[in-house]
Design a protein around this motif. Structure first.
Motif, PDB file in Angstrom:
ATOM      1  N   PHE A 171      -7.206   2.143  -5.183  1.00 26.09           N
ATOM      2  CA  PHE A 171      -6.097   2.842  -5.846  1.00 26.09           C
ATOM      3  C   PHE A 171      -6.469   3.183  -7.287  1.00 26.09           C
ATOM      4  N   ALA A 225       1.087   3.982  -2.975  1.00 32.62           N
ATOM      5  CA  ALA A 225       0.773   5.385  -2.705  1.00 32.62           C
ATOM      6  C   ALA A 225       1.939   6.287  -3.075  1.00 32.62           C
ATOM      7  N   THR A 249       0.835  -1.201   0.000  1.00 36.36           N
ATOM      8  CA  THR A 249       0.000   0.000   0.000  1.00 36.36           C
ATOM      9  C   THR A 249       0.869   1.250   0.000  1.00 36.36           C
ATOM     10  N   TYR A 273      -8.913   6.019  -7.228  1.00 39.47           N
ATOM     11  CA  TYR A 273      -8.281   7.319  -6.945  1.00 39.47           C
ATOM     12  C   TYR A 273      -7.591   7.880  -8.187  1.00 39.47           C
TER      13      TYR A 273
END
Length: 756
Positions: A519, A435, A431, A522
């Motif tokens: 993800f 990110a 993660t 986003y």
């Protein structure tokens, strides 16, 4: 010539005085760190009777560099992998110590009627033991190889990490916004995010870079590259809101996992010693006699608070972490001082204008005094334990001393525990990587694509290319997040064990799929104006394609294997060269016995002697398990095996036995030759006269080498030619021989010829 810069004058003064004072302290067998502090006081502006430093700001800058290199070296010695192997014990001890010492500091501040903000910042300062001072003290006292020293350093590293959280909390309190749970959680998440990111990326990239450049790196290049990486990480750490010293420590811990780690440690040591000395001198320069006199009572009270508080609560904290009473007291007594992070916290309070002006010099005075007392507190731990052992009931002592052994005999972990913990760590790591990758792509690639494809109509083309590239880059991370551990032994066993387990197992898969879809969602949300339903659909389809893609699967597996290989590269190198510790070492730790490595000095009196002649087992009670010589490893050596300079001895024994062994190894050396001038070799010609005792004798019979320590290098033939003298050649009258030897030996030979 122009006038010499003040910086050079200050350095000359500092290093000269520090050299003289440390020689005195070395003669008195005192820790060198104390000598540096005394030297700093002598060259400070507060000492009017001696020459003082002109520009203290420059020295402060050099001192900051010293802290950075000290923590860089610390990271090279104590990697994250070593700390993680210790489990929860250091975490429990660290949290307990910080809480207890903060409460003590706040209480003492209120007793003197200081303001609430002074008391809060004082508590933070007193909670931070000095990593650099303790590290230096352990080094000077020869305690680095003892078991308790590793425990102390692990707690100190965690304290330095938590100090960053504390500084954020104190800043929030000073600004009037308070220290709420959200800010604390945000600080912890930020630290965890960057720690994991730096460590994972560093372990993946840096060993690979060093491996590719290995053929081009000699010692000089490796030193420059290492220091460059250290400074680069220090700058990056400062840019994201952490201290430069913290970044240097992180880079050191990354390089500690590389094959080049041991070579880097040796190369960096002179640099660390130089700048470290300047740092400790700068600490001594902050001592102000006026402050010492005006605030003598608070300083005394704070020193007593640190000494007693760490001795009591520090020992208690290590006992909570699972250490025996004896080991816990050694650890707790070692932490009885404050240092660099206390100065940083004090500087923060001054810069925010929320603490009184007197607090900083008071803390510096307390730090200097506790620094002086650190080696004595370390030495006091064992006598204090012996005294306590005599006064406590034998039943209590036995229970406390065996607390560590009993705490390690835990039951086996459940299948759920073995499945969920690695799965959770795997999810968090990927993660963070995803990110960070998205942040980099949106910060650099997206603007680049817009410049590359100008125009309003092409704006969406740039976004589309950015989105596709971002998804492709993070796809190995997302696949590993979703699929890792789904086919593990624990997952299958739980699936087959009971139908009740299948719902929570499917839930773990579903949660990870949702995170992966989030993800993609986003990325779409940032780059497009699609509806939420469409973006969710795109996310689900993208994750399914990523899972089914064989290319992405191979990339994911390749990246993970490369990371594991890099993480284990130092262990692999140690196994190849026979340097890795034996597996039975962990069993010995349960019985207060461990293994330590010792290097035989080049001037050791032990060299050339057999283990039987040295009789180390009888003298010190230790066992030599292995001798490491170059790339060879000699296991279980017998009494006939010899010891040579440069050998690394792996020795089994208790802390006391190993300390005695180390002391003997360091002390039993040949004295330095203080008459080097007499060792010069000279060449002279000697004529064999009629009455010379050498006439008619062979070179061997003349015993020129054995009796006079000289060597015949030739027999003169003509004006320019020399012939080699064979051992069977008999000297004749009129022969001119050329002889090499020291002046004293040649004089002795000539005197013998004249006398005869």
């Amino acid at each position: 010539m122009g006038e010499l810069p003040s910086l050079i004058q200050d350095l000359a003064l500092i290093l000269t005085v520090a050299g003289i004072v440390t020689l005195i302290f070395k003669k008195l067998k005192q820790p060198l760190v104390l000598g540096y502090v005394v030297a700093g006081f002598m060259v400070s502006p507060h000492m009017p009777y001696l020459a003082s430093v002109v520009d203290t700001q420059d020295i402060k800058t050099w001192a900051d560099i010293g802290v950075m290199f000290l923590l860089f070296s610390l990271g090279l010695d104590f990697s994250f992998k070593k700390i993680l192997k210790m489990g929860a014990s250091p975490i429990i001890s660290t949290v307990t110590i910080i809480f207890c010492m903060m409460m003590l500091g706040i209480s003492v501040g209120h007793l003197f009627g200081w303001s609430n903000m002074d008391c809060i910042f004082l508590g933070g300062m007193l909670a931070m033991s000095s990593t650099t001072i303790i590290y230096k003290a352990f080094d000077d006292l020869g305690l680095q190889q003892q078991q308790f020293a590793g425990l102390v350093m692990s707690v100190l590293i965690l304290e330095d990490i938590l100090a960053i959280v504390m500084m954020v909390m104190l800043s929030a309190i000073a600004s009037g916004s308070g220290a709420n749970g959200g800010q604390m959680l945000s600080s912890i998440i930020k630290i965890a995010f960057f720690l994991v990111l730096w460590f994972v990326v560093g372990i993946f990239a840096i060993p690979l870079f060093l491996r590719r450049m290995r053929k081009l790196m000699n010692n000089e290049v490796l030193l420059i590259v290492s220091l460059g990486l250290c400074c680069a990480m220090a700058v990056l750490s400062s840019e994201v809101g952490f201290s430069s010293a913290f970044g240097a420590f992180v880079m050191g811990s990354i390089l500690a996992e590389t094959i080049e780690a041991e070579k880097i440690i040796k190369l960096v040591e002179p640099v660390k010693n130089l700048f470290g000395a300047i740092f400790f001198v700068s600490v001594g320069m902050l001592v102000d006699l006026d402050i010492l006199f005006n605030y003598a009572l608070p300083i005394f009270a704070l020193v007593l608070t640190i000494l007693v508080g760490q001795a009591v609560f520090g020992s208690f904290a290590f006992m909570l972490g699972g250490e025996s009473l004896k080991s816990a007291m050694k650890c707790g007594f070692s932490m009885a001082q404050i240092g660099e992070f206390s100065f940083i916290i004090a500087s923060l309070g001054l810069s925010l204008g929320v603490i009184s002006d007197f607090l900083y010099p008071v803390v510096v005075a307390v730090s200097v005094i506790t620094t002086f007392l650190t080696p004595y507190m370390i030495r006091l731990a064992t006598p204090a334990y012996n005294s306590l052992e005599k006064r406590l009931p034998n039943k209590w002592v036995r229970s406390l001393n065996h607390l560590a052994m009993s705490s390690q005999s835990t039951s086996g972990k459940s299948k759920w525990h073995r499945l969920l913990i690695p799965m959770g760590i795997n999810t968090v790591v990927y993660t963070i990587l995803s990110a960070a990758t998205i942040a980099v792509m949106f910060t650099f690639v997206e603007p680049f694509m817009h410049r590359l494809i100008p125009g309003w109509r092409n704006y969406w083309y740039g976004n589309a290319v950015t989105g596709l590239v971002t998804v492709v880059v993070i796809s190995p991370f997302l696949r590993a997040m979703v699929m890792k551990k789904n086919h593990s032994q624990e997952f299958r066993a739980l699936w087959d064990e009971s139908n009740v387990n299948r719902v929570p197992l499917l839930f773990t898969v579903l949660v990870r799929i949702i995170i992966a879809v989030a993800f993609i969602f986003y990325i779409c949300h940032h780059l497009t104006r699609f509806s939420n339903a469409l973006m969710i659909t795109i996310g689900v389809i993208a994750i399914l394609l990523i899972i089914l893609s064989r290319w992405i699967k191979n990339q994911s597996i390749h990246m993970e294997r490369l990371f594991i290989q890099n993480l284990r590269s130092r262990d692999i190198e140690a196994q190849v060269h026979g340097h890795k510790r034996p597996l039975y070492e962990g069993k010995l730790l349960d019985r207060d016995i461990h293994i330590a490595d010792f290097n035989v000095p080049a001037n050791s009196t032990w060299m050339g002697k057999s283990l039987k002649d040295l009789n180390l087992g009888h003298k010190f009670g230790v066992h030599i398990s292995s001798i490491l010589r170059g790339n060879r490893r000699l296991n279980i050596p017998d009494g006939q095996d010899m010891v040579y300079p440069g050998d690394r001895l792996q020795v089994i024994g208790s802390d006391e036995q190993l300390s005695a062994f180390r002391h003997a190894l360091d002390e039993e050396t040949f004295e330095e030759d203080y008459e080097l001038e007499k060792r010069e070799m000279r060449l002279r010609s000697i004529s064999i006269a009629e009455n010379s005792p050498f006439v008619g004798k062979t070179l061997q019979e003349s015993r020129i080498r054995d009796e006079y320590d000289c060597m015949v290098v030739g027999l003169e033939e003509g004006e320019e030619n020399l012939s080699q003298v064979k051992p069977t050649y008999r000297f004749q009258k009129g022969d001119i021989i050329w002889v090499v030897g020291e002046e004293e030996s040649l004089s002795k030979l000539l005197h013998h010829l004249v006398a005869d």
